[in-house]
Design a protein around this motif. Structure first.
Motif, PDB file in Angstrom:
ATOM      1  N   LEU A  41     -13.821  12.514  -2.573  1.00 49.83           N
ATOM      2  CA  LEU A  41     -12.457  12.169  -2.198  1.00 49.83           C
ATOM      3  C   LEU A  41     -12.763  12.406  -0.740  1.00 49.83           C
ATOM      4  CD1 LEU A  41      -9.538  11.666  -2.932  1.00 49.83           C
ATOM      5  CD2 LEU A  41      -9.232  14.272  -2.811  1.00 49.83           C
ATOM      6  N   ILE A  42     -12.332  11.398  -0.079  1.00 54.09           N
ATOM      7  CA  ILE A  42     -12.635  11.413   1.548  1.00 54.09           C
ATOM      8  C   ILE A  42     -11.062  11.122   2.232  1.00 54.09           C
ATOM      9  CG2 ILE A  42     -13.513  10.390   3.599  1.00 54.09           C
ATOM     10  CD1 ILE A  42     -15.719   9.177   1.341  1.00 54.09           C
ATOM     11  N   ALA A  43     -10.703  12.005   2.984  1.00 54.79           N
ATOM     12  CA  ALA A  43      -9.396  11.808   3.481  1.00 54.79           C
ATOM     13  C   ALA A  43      -9.509  11.581   5.426  1.00 54.79           C
ATOM     14  CB  ALA A  43      -8.305  12.956   3.331  1.00 54.79           C
ATOM     15  N   THR A  44      -9.256  10.745   5.957  1.00 58.01           N
ATOM     16  CA  THR A  44      -9.196  10.864   7.320  1.00 58.01           C
ATOM     17  C   THR A  44      -7.951  10.989   7.995  1.00 58.01           C
ATOM     18  OG1 THR A  44     -10.942   9.147   7.352  1.00 58.01           O
ATOM     19  CG2 THR A  44      -9.759   9.458   9.396  1.00 58.01           C
ATOM     20  N   LEU A  45      -7.901  12.262   8.705  1.00 54.52           N
ATOM     21  CA  LEU A  45      -6.708  12.818   9.045  1.00 54.52           C
ATOM     22  C   LEU A  45      -6.677  13.273  10.612  1.00 54.52           C
ATOM     23  CD1 LEU A  45      -6.310  15.244   6.272  1.00 54.52           C
ATOM     24  CD2 LEU A  45      -4.958  13.342   6.436  1.00 54.52           C
TER      25      LEU A  45
ATOM     26  N   LEU B 117      -3.743  20.005  -5.055  1.00 55.75           N
ATOM     27  CA  LEU B 117      -3.371  18.682  -4.861  1.00 55.75           C
ATOM     28  C   LEU B 117      -2.743  18.317  -6.163  1.00 55.75           C
ATOM     29  CD1 LEU B 117      -5.767  17.107  -2.715  1.00 55.75           C
ATOM     30  CD2 LEU B 117      -3.291  17.306  -2.375  1.00 55.75           C
TER      31      LEU B 117
ATOM     32  N   ALA C  84      -6.677  18.276   9.341  1.00 52.81           N
ATOM     33  CA  ALA C  84      -7.928  18.308   8.460  1.00 52.81           C
ATOM     34  C   ALA C  84      -8.668  19.723   8.775  1.00 52.81           C
ATOM     35  CB  ALA C  84      -8.976  17.541   8.886  1.00 52.81           C
TER      36      ALA C  84
ATOM     37  N   ARG D  58      -5.811   6.411   9.621  1.00 54.88           N
ATOM     38  CA  ARG D  58      -5.969   7.507   8.395  1.00 54.88           C
ATOM     39  C   ARG D  58      -5.593   7.079   7.084  1.00 54.88           C
ATOM     40  NH1 ARG D  58      -0.834   7.306  10.605  1.00 54.88           N
ATOM     41  NH2 ARG D  58       0.864   7.684   9.506  1.00 54.88           N
ATOM     42  N   GLY D  59      -6.082   7.603   6.185  1.00 53.49           N
ATOM     43  CA  GLY D  59      -6.052   7.290   4.748  1.00 53.49           C
ATOM     44  C   GLY D  59      -7.029   8.004   3.882  1.00 53.49           C
ATOM     45  N   VAL D  60      -6.990   7.650   2.548  1.00 53.58           N
ATOM     46  CA  VAL D  60      -7.697   8.465   1.665  1.00 53.58           C
ATOM     47  C   VAL D  60      -8.348   7.597   0.867  1.00 53.58           C
ATOM     48  CG1 VAL D  60      -7.535  10.120  -0.280  1.00 53.58           C
ATOM     49  CG2 VAL D  60      -5.857  10.271   1.486  1.00 53.58           C
ATOM     50  N   TRP D  61      -9.499   7.968   0.500  1.00 55.71           N
ATOM     51  CA  TRP D  61     -10.644   7.141  -0.210  1.00 55.71           C
ATOM     52  C   TRP D  61     -11.452   7.931  -1.442  1.00 55.71           C
ATOM     53  CZ3 TRP D  61      -9.875   7.067   4.841  1.00 55.71           C
ATOM     54  CH2 TRP D  61      -9.670   5.800   5.563  1.00 55.71           C
ATOM     55  N   VAL D  62     -11.815   7.019  -2.387  1.00 55.05           N
ATOM     56  CA  VAL D  62     -12.647   7.709  -3.540  1.00 55.05           C
ATOM     57  C   VAL D  62     -13.888   6.899  -3.387  1.00 55.05           C
ATOM     58  CG1 VAL D  62     -12.787   8.384  -5.841  1.00 55.05           C
ATOM     59  CG2 VAL D  62     -10.543   8.692  -4.885  1.00 55.05           C
TER      60      VAL D  62
END
Ligand SMILES: [Zn+2]
Length: 449
Positions: free
Chosen positions: A188-192, A254, A197, A174-178
């Motif tokens: 803004l991409i979040a893998t949850l 956020l 999600a 999991r993580g957050v990317w731009v």
């Protein structure tokens, strides 16, 4: 042409168009299957050649050489061809039943991608064969969109590793990317974990819908806007679409920790916080620890039992769902008030709009009497179904006809007389080996975040 002429079904020629398109798609599917067979044969040719001795990077030189030959001939990159070669081998060798259905034109390339993606992690040959047979059966009568959640749940049941173990490993990713885009935008991409999600998306949805409901007719350029213009007052004219409002609320929440009225345009009354809802189906035998059939984020994806039980602990109540032991049809839902009970049973049975292929969730659908009340249609499970606005309108203002059978199947008839059955989601996949008790518990409740 008058309006009535537009409303009348133009049956002349339509039948022929439908026939021809179905025929074309069948032909395209058959060609795709043939192409996969030829690509797989190219790999066989490579395999028959002598192994190139040496380090691993030169060992696949014959395959790369083949990919280059095909790529140059087809004017596509050899890397693309090499990927297609390996996809073809996977399809023909590991999913022969799916390939055969494609060759027969019974399923499309899109169906095949969904089945292979879900079934590939199943290493065991026999388990994969069971998966494939059930998945192809669903693919023959559903869209790829409806097929996906059904085969995911199916694959999770057959996977040799417990879902909890796989989830623990996957959750470490999991993580957050731009990712930067053009014109001053970025993603803004979040893998949850799936329930988080979907919970986040649901909460944004609720804010956005409230904001749009709150602005009423004025935002759409109604009388208030005209009046303000005549009075020479500046008009505050909110024309944002639902996607834009969702994005604004997302950023607002956020960055500030709460949705401000200026940005979200949703004045939330005191004590009426908007919370996310997720719906979980947890098989009774799994909850009791007697079975490993995974729980499900309803209509989406399987989730691990521990997460489902944790969510269950926060629920104010659960509905007990009794399902038919063989077909999985929802028979009854335990409940206090009859009208509520009916609505809940209907929600559980339908999951989404019941027009073939539609996936609009039930909370955004109308409940429709299949046979209208004025034609003595009763208000009971066997005569009610969820329809989204689009398909509700289609039913009432076009020549589409529908009737319902006691198993919850809606039998749609097109203006040209074609018959399309729509089965309840929970009966899509029939697994003979899951034991006699398919009863489950299900509820929708505020998610604990
Ligand atoms: Zn619909």
């Amino acid at each position: 042409m008058t309006n009535t002429a537009l409303l009348r079904p133009a049956t002349f020629g339509v039948e022929a168009v439908v026939d021809e398109l179905v025929e074309i798609r069948r032909g395209m599917a058959a060609l795709q299957a043939r192409e996969a067979a030829v690509l797989a044969r190219a790999v066989e040719v490579v395999r028959a050649q002598e192994d190139v001795p040496g380090p691993s990077e030169v060992r696949d030189v014959p395959l790369r050489s083949m990919a280059a030959q095909l790529g140059v001939a087809l004017r596509v990159s050899d890397r693309t061809v090499q990927r297609q070669l390996s996809d073809a081998v996977v399809l023909t060798e590991r999913f022969p039943g799916t390939w055969a259905a494609l060759a027969a034109g019974e399923v499309s390339g899109a169906h095949v991608r969904v089945i292979v993606e879900a079934g590939l992690p199943i290493d065991d040959h026999d388990a994969r064969a069971v998966f494939e047979e059930a998945a192809v059966e669903v693919a023959r009568r559903e869209t790829p969109g409806r097929l996906r959640p059904a085969v995911r749940v199916l694959a999770a049941r057959l996977h040799p590793l417990p879902l909890a173990e796989r989830h623990a490993a996957a959750a470490r990713g999991r993580g957050v990317w731009v990712r930067d885009l053009d014109d001053g935008m970025a993603e803004l991409i979040a893998t949850l974990p799936a329930h988080l999600a979907h919970g986040i998306r649901d909460r944004l949805d609720r804010y956005a819908r409230r904001a749009i409901d709150a602005r009423g007719g004025a935002g759409a350029g109604g009388d208030a806007a005209v009046e303000a213009m005549l009075l020479d007052e500046p008009t505050v004219h909110d024309t944002r679409g639902v996607d834009e409002v969702r994005a604004d609320v997302f950023a607002d929440l956020l960055l500030t920790g709460h949705a401000t009225p200026e940005v979200s345009n949703a004045s939330t009354p005191e004590g009426e916080a908007i919370v996310a809802h997720v719906q979980v189906t947890l098989p009774a035998m799994t909850a009791l620890g007697h079975d490993t059939t995974p729980a499900e984020l309803t209509g989406r994806a399987p989730i691990d039992t521990a997460t489902a039980l944790r969510l269950a602990g926060t629920a104010s109540g659960w509905d007990r769902v009794l399902t038919h032991p063989v077909t999985g049809t929802v028979l009854a839902v335990d409940r206090y008030r009859p009208s509520d009970q009916l609505k809940r049973a209907l929600r559980v049975r339908d999951e989404h709009c019941r027009f073939p292929g539609c996936r609009i969730p039930v909370r955004r659908c109308d409940i429709d009497h299949t046979t209208a009340r004025e034609h003595d249609g009763p208000t009971e499970l066997g005569n009610l179904a969820h329809l989204c606005r689009r398909h509700h309108t289609l039913k009432h203002h076009s020549a589409w006809r529908v009737r319902q059978t006691p198993d919850g199947i809606l039998h749609w008839t097109s203006p040209t007389g074609r018959h399309y059955p729509d089965r309840p989601a929970r009966t899509l996949v029939f697994m003979p080996d899951v034991g006699p008790d398919r009863g489950g518990v299900i509820d929708e409740f505020p998610a604990p975040f």
